[in-house]
Write an enzyme that holds these catalytic residues in place. Structure first.
Site, PDB file in Angstrom:
ATOM      1  N   CYS A  83       0.902  -1.287  -0.069  1.00  0.00           N
ATOM      2  CA  CYS A  83      -0.029   0.027   0.043  1.00  0.00           C
ATOM      3  C   CYS A  83       0.843   1.319   0.114  1.00  0.00           C
ATOM      4  O   CYS A  83       1.807   1.388  -0.893  1.00  0.00           O
ATOM      5  CB  CYS A  83      -0.954   0.125   1.169  1.00  0.00           C
ATOM      6  N   ARG A 132      -1.906  -1.019   5.511  1.00  0.00           N
ATOM      7  CA  ARG A 132      -3.384  -1.281   4.898  1.00  0.00           C
ATOM      8  C   ARG A 132      -3.058  -2.826   4.051  1.00  0.00           C
ATOM      9  O   ARG A 132      -3.993  -3.656   4.337  1.00  0.00           O
ATOM     10  CB  ARG A 132      -4.019  -0.127   3.782  1.00  0.00           C
TER      11      ARG A 132
END
Lengths: 96, 279
Positions: free
Chosen positions: B234, B239
């Protein structure tokens, strides 16, 4: 608007000219409410989410275009469509 | 491994809130959220101050992790339950990090802090009494779950590369998630041949994970060949830790690595290929 402060958080230290800012506040019966605000793109896809401040305020640094704000509070959610422009503040007051 | 070995719900936490062998740990992007309030008996780990080397861009080493957990009173045989804001982004990052150093029993609170708040469950302001010091023994980093920049480059066109950022970050329209200012030094775009499957597609609005069937259908529907090895990335690896958790821990995929250098490293490398535009 008794306890609620109109508009989004203060802009000290933010370069408004170069950012595309969507901000505002979340209220219930005119009082600020704690919750979350999601930013969805023009296809409805999640882009970001923030918890509101103690005074119900939120801010996103987006890009020019059409977005949806989704407010989440205990027991309900509210969607609001917004159009953002670079250098112009987009202020959104959401009542839930 | 079943879902309940890695994921617990709020009722489970409520039932174990005073269990001395269960350590509830809050990990937030906004590291001050804990001070406002937190789940009773939860301690805090600061993903920036506690988990990163103070000088170089890297994690604390094995001895550093041992010191941290010993000082926080976490023992090797404790059950660690992680939760946090942002739909558990940084809690999932800490989960992956605990696994990197070999902690056996780590679990995520499904829905994290947000669902706990939206369900109007109790939060307290006072920090709990410090836990007694332990002699924590960490393992060497398990590099079968961590990818580096050369792994990401080698994966182009051969392994599954899953870019879990939002579509606008993938295409190059945004350089950071939209709750952060957009001024960044690196180039926008994504690693060529990466599939864009935002982490958020794996979660419901309340932050809980979707069902295993829905998750499998999601990745296969987006063209991920689950028989191949996968690298997820990410912007800074938090994430993608959420997606690593989905693929490796919930779906039981064997070879999934999280590229924690992610876009802030890749997008700053000289000479590497970058693609712009939507998937």
């Amino acid at each position: 608007m008794c306890g609620a402060k109109a508009g989004g958080p203060g802009l000290a230290g933010v370069d408004v000219a170069t950012e595309t800012i969507i901000q505002g506040s979340l209220t219930r019966d005119g009082e600020p409410v704690s919750g979350y605000v999601r930013l969805l793109d023009d296809s409805g896809e999640f882009t970001a989410e923030v918890p509101t401040s103690a005074t119900g305020q939120f801010r996103f640094f987006a890009a020019p275009g059409t977005w949806t704000l989704r407010a989440l509070v205990p027991g309900s959610s509210v969607d609001r469509a917004v159009v953002a422009q670079k250098g112009n503040l987009t202020e959104v007051a959401i009542a839930v | 491994m079943s879902r309940s070995d890695v994921l617990v719900d709020a009722d489970w936490v409520q039932a174990h809130i005073d269990d001395p062998k269960v350590v509830i740990v809050e990990v937030d992007e906004d590291t001050s959220a804990y001070e406002k309030n937190h789940i009773k008996n939860a301690i805090r780990i600061d993903w920036k101050k506690d988990l990163q080397d103070p000088v170089r861009r890297d994690f604390i080493d094995q001895a550093g992790f041992e010191r941290l957990l010993s000082e926080r009173g976490i023992a090797n045989d404790d059950t660690v339950v992680l939760y946090g804001g942002n739909n558990n982004w940084f809690a999932a990052y800490a989960y992956w990090y605990f696994k990197l150093y070999g902690h056996q029993d780590v679990r995520l609170l499904d829905g994290g802090r947000k669902k706990w708040e939206l369900d109007s469950r109790d939060l307290v302001v006072d920090a709990p009494a410090p836990r007694p010091h332990t002699e924590y023994q960490a393992q060497e980093q398990d590099l079968t779950i961590r990818a580096f920049r050369d792994d990401a480059i080698k994966a182009i066109g051969s392994l599954n590369l899953v870019d879990v950022r939002s579509p606008d970050e993938f295409s190059g329209k945004l350089l950071a998630p939209a709750h952060l200012p957009q001024e960044q030094s690196q180039r926008p775009g994504h690693i060529p041949t990466a599939h864009n499957i935002p982490w958020s597609k794996a979660a419901n609005d309340d932050g809980t994970f979707k069902s295993d069937d829905e998750l499998k259908a999601l990745y296969e529907g987006e063209g991920v060949d689950l028989s191949k090895d996968t690298i997820a990335y990410c912007r800074i690896g938090e994430r993608s830790a959420h997606t690593w958790f989905v693929l490796h821990e919930l779906l039981g995929q064997p070879n999934v690595r999280n590229y924690d250098g992610s876009w802030t490293e890749y997008g700053s490398l000289v000479g590497v290929p970058i693609e712009l535009g939507a998937s």
